[in-house]
Write an enzyme that holds these catalytic residues in place. Structure first.
Site, short mmCIF file in Angstrom:
data_model
loop_
_atom_site.label_atom_id
_atom_site.label_comp_id
_atom_site.label_asym_id
_atom_site.label_seq_id
_atom_site.Cartn_x
_atom_site.Cartn_y
_atom_site.Cartn_z
N PRO A 160 -7.29 45.28 13.41
CA PRO A 160 -6.44 44.49 12.51
C PRO A 160 -6.97 44.51 11.08
O PRO A 160 -8.18 44.45 10.86
CB PRO A 160 -6.56 43.07 13.08
CG PRO A 160 -7.89 43.06 13.77
CD PRO A 160 -8.12 44.45 14.28
N CYS B 270 6.63 47.82 -17.66
CA CYS B 270 7.82 48.40 -18.28
C CYS B 270 8.63 49.14 -17.23
O CYS B 270 8.69 50.36 -17.22
CB CYS B 270 7.38 49.33 -19.40
SG CYS B 270 8.71 49.61 -20.53
N GLU B 271 9.19 48.38 -16.31
CA GLU B 271 9.91 48.99 -15.20
C GLU B 271 10.75 47.91 -14.52
O GLU B 271 10.20 46.86 -14.17
CB GLU B 271 8.88 49.58 -14.22
CG GLU B 271 9.48 50.38 -13.15
CD GLU B 271 8.53 51.44 -12.59
OE1 GLU B 271 7.72 52.02 -13.35
OE2 GLU B 271 8.62 51.67 -11.39
N1 LLP Z 1 -5.71 51.31 11.93
C1 LLP Z 1 -5.12 52.38 11.38
C2 LLP Z 1 -5.41 53.69 11.92
C3 LLP Z 1 -4.24 52.23 10.29
O1 LLP Z 1 -3.67 53.30 9.76
C4 LLP Z 1 -3.99 50.93 9.78
C5 LLP Z 1 -3.09 50.74 8.64
C6 LLP Z 1 -4.64 49.84 10.37
C7 LLP Z 1 -5.49 50.06 11.46
C8 LLP Z 1 -4.46 48.43 9.88
O2 LLP Z 1 -3.15 48.00 9.96
P1 LLP Z 1 -2.83 46.44 9.69
O3 LLP Z 1 -3.44 45.65 10.82
O4 LLP Z 1 -3.40 46.08 8.39
O5 LLP Z 1 -1.33 46.38 9.69
N2 LLP Z 1 0.10 49.50 2.57
C9 LLP Z 1 0.97 49.04 3.65
C10 LLP Z 1 0.27 49.09 4.98
C11 LLP Z 1 -0.32 50.43 5.31
C12 LLP Z 1 -1.04 50.41 6.61
C13 LLP Z 1 -1.80 51.68 6.82
N3 LLP Z 1 -2.56 51.71 8.01
C14 LLP Z 1 1.47 47.64 3.33
O6 LLP Z 1 1.12 47.10 2.28
O7 LLP Z 1 2.22 47.07 4.10
#
Ligand code: LLP
Length: 480
Positions: A315, A389-390
């Site tokens: 997580p 600026c967007e």
């Molecule tokens: N493990 C792997 C292999 C991942 O690719 C990710 C997230 C996580 C764990 C953690 O996921 P989480 O528990 O945080 O959902 N920038 C995007 C999210 C990209 C997630 C990429 N990988 C946003 O702001 O929603």
């Protein structure tokens, strides 16, 4: 008179009786209003914090991070023990990695997942034991892999045949034995924003299930590689357990086949657990998630007559997301009447897509509240926008805010602890804001704010192409 169809509010946004309330689950547990109506986090008023640190300011509630880390750890420990196995929880550093946060989560019994050489260096600088680090990424360079093997990271999650060969060469040279997982695509499409779903067949991560068998066979031939098991991450900001259940079942099919060729001691089911950004989001409680996911794995193993492997989870957002609140100062307000006659109030703040790119990147929804006081104007449909600026520079797309909100008021945007600092930029040469930690009525800087000097320091055209002394943050400044 406007008909409901003319309203600019989306269907999910209900006009509140009180546009000053703090919705349950969206704010850190410590968030309250003081007698003057100001927002208080961990015993500190937003007004006082801004007097000390200025705006924009990202406030991280330390207890919220620690409590959530502990909750994940104990929920998965308990669920795993019930089914005769163990579970490890890795904090996915991509959500927000700095040395202080890495130390908090390690303190609470978590490991750390990194996905670039840069994230690896932050974890090492924090003193995270290399054996407690998992290294991800679809394009790890030979140099990054070499560094990871040299420092002794606990596991590397391999993503391609080329990477397996790179690791084969590195371990042959150094004599190291590296534990590796194989990332697979289960084909499960998590119900979330398309860009966030990493289990589609047509995307860059991992091996499709049929090809993963070949990859594992190759790993088993290489003396320097120790195959630990399969890894699967189905996406991010996922609610419910159906996606995890289905994915686990597909991955276990391959896991069972692989057991015919040797040990497969572990299974990593990734991260992706959703949080509440607005009052309509209803994430599954951690206890329930852990119990149901582990039970689904146990059932899948029973059905195939295999032993349940040691489990791990990653997580990110669910550990730090709700702990973060961004404070902005309102600069201007503007009422815009659209053709239907409906009015939307635009509230411009002194940050924007440079400190929170999520609305622009994913159409992500956030919420906001007046933080320096309670307002008594009737709720006004508002859009909080940044100073870039967007026109897509939106911080909060739709929110009801008190109608008497004026320039100089402070605005708080909750649930900004994850993927805001990580995705921050210097667009329009706006310096990135400081990050402070608050706990028990005390605050401290954990990532210092950028200065204009920081921005100028990289411009080789200044001072005849040489960096001036003033352009480098001094050590004392860096330690602030
Ligand atoms: N493990 C792997 C292999 C991942 O690719 C990710 C997230 C996580 C764990 C953690 O996921 P989480 O528990 O945080 O959902 N920038 C995007 C999210 C990209 C997630 C990429 N990988 C946003 O702001 O929603």
């Amino acid at each position: 008179m406007l008909s409901p169809a003319d309203s600019l509010a989306p269907e999910w946004l209900v006009e509140p009786d009180d546009a000053n309330d703090l919705a349950d689950g969206v704010w850190p547990a410590s968030a309250i209003r003081d007698v003057d109506g100001a927002l208080v986090l961990a015993g500190l008023s937003a007004t006082a914090l801004v007097q000390t640190y200025g705006t924009p300011l990202l406030v991280i509630d330390e207890d919220e991070v620690r409590t959530r880390a502990r909750a994940f750890r104990s929920a998965f420990d308990r669920a795993a023990a019930e089914h005769g196995t163990t579970a490890q929880v890795y904090y996915a550093g991509k959500a927000f990695l700095c040395t202080t946060i890495a130390r908090w989560v390690v303190d609470e019994g978590l490991r750390v997942d990194v996905c670039t050489g840069g994230e690896l260096e932050v974890a090492l600088a924090a003193g995270v034991a290399p054996a407690a680090i998992g290294f991800h990424g679809n394009n790890k360079s030979t140099a990054e892999l070499q560094r990871a093997v040299d420092v002794g990271v606990g596991s590397i999650i391999v993503d391609s045949e080329i990477e397996i060969e790179r690791l084969s060469a590195i371990t042959a040279r150094t004599g190291a034995v590296q534990r590796v997982f194989v990332r697979v695509i289960s084909g499960v499409h998590a119900e979330t924003h398309d860009f966030l779903a990493t289990a589609h067949e047509d995307q860059k991560f991992g091996f499709p299930l049929p090809e993963a068998e070949k990859a594992v066979a190759r790993i088993r031939e290489i003396p320097g590689l120790d195959f630990a098991g399969l890894h699967c991450h189905i996406g991010s900001q996922i609610f419910g357990v159906a996606g995890f259940r289905e994915s686990a079942s597909r991955v276990l099919e391959l896991h069972a086949t692989l057991l015919e060729g040797g040990p497969v001691p572990q299974l990593n089911l990734g991260g992706g657990f959703g949080i509440a950004y607005t009052r309509v989001d209803d994430p599954t409680p951690i206890e329930e998630l852990a119990a149901e996911i582990v039970a689904a794995v146990a059932q899948g193993c029973d059905a195939r007559g295999i032993a349940i492997p040691a489990l791990s989870f990653e997580p990110g957002r669910a550990i730090v997301g709700t702990a973060g609140v961004t404070l902005y100062e309102v600069g201007t307000t503007k009422d815009v009447t659209v053709e239907s006659g409906a009015v939307r109030r635009y509230i411009s703040v002194d940050g924007g897509m440079s400190d929170n790119a999520r609305p622009a990147l994913y159409g992500a929804q956030f919420s906001a509240r007046l933080a320096s006081r309670v307002g008594d104007g009737s709720p006004q449909l508002s859009r909080v926008v940044g100073k870039h600026c967007e026109s897509g520079d939106i911080v909060v797309d739709h929110e009801y805010l008190p109608g008497d909100l004026v320039p100089g008021d402070l605005l708080a945007v909750p649930a900004t602890g994850a993927y805001c600092v990580s995705l921050a930029s210097n667009y329009n040469h706006v310096p990135r804001p400081p990050v402070i930690a608050v706990r028990d009525g005390k605050s401290r800087v954990i990532v210092r704010g950028e200065t204009i000097d920081d921005l100028l320091a990289r411009d080789a055209g200044i001072d005849g192409g040489r960096e001036s002394d003033r352009s480098r943050p001094s050590t004392s400044e860096g330690a602030r």
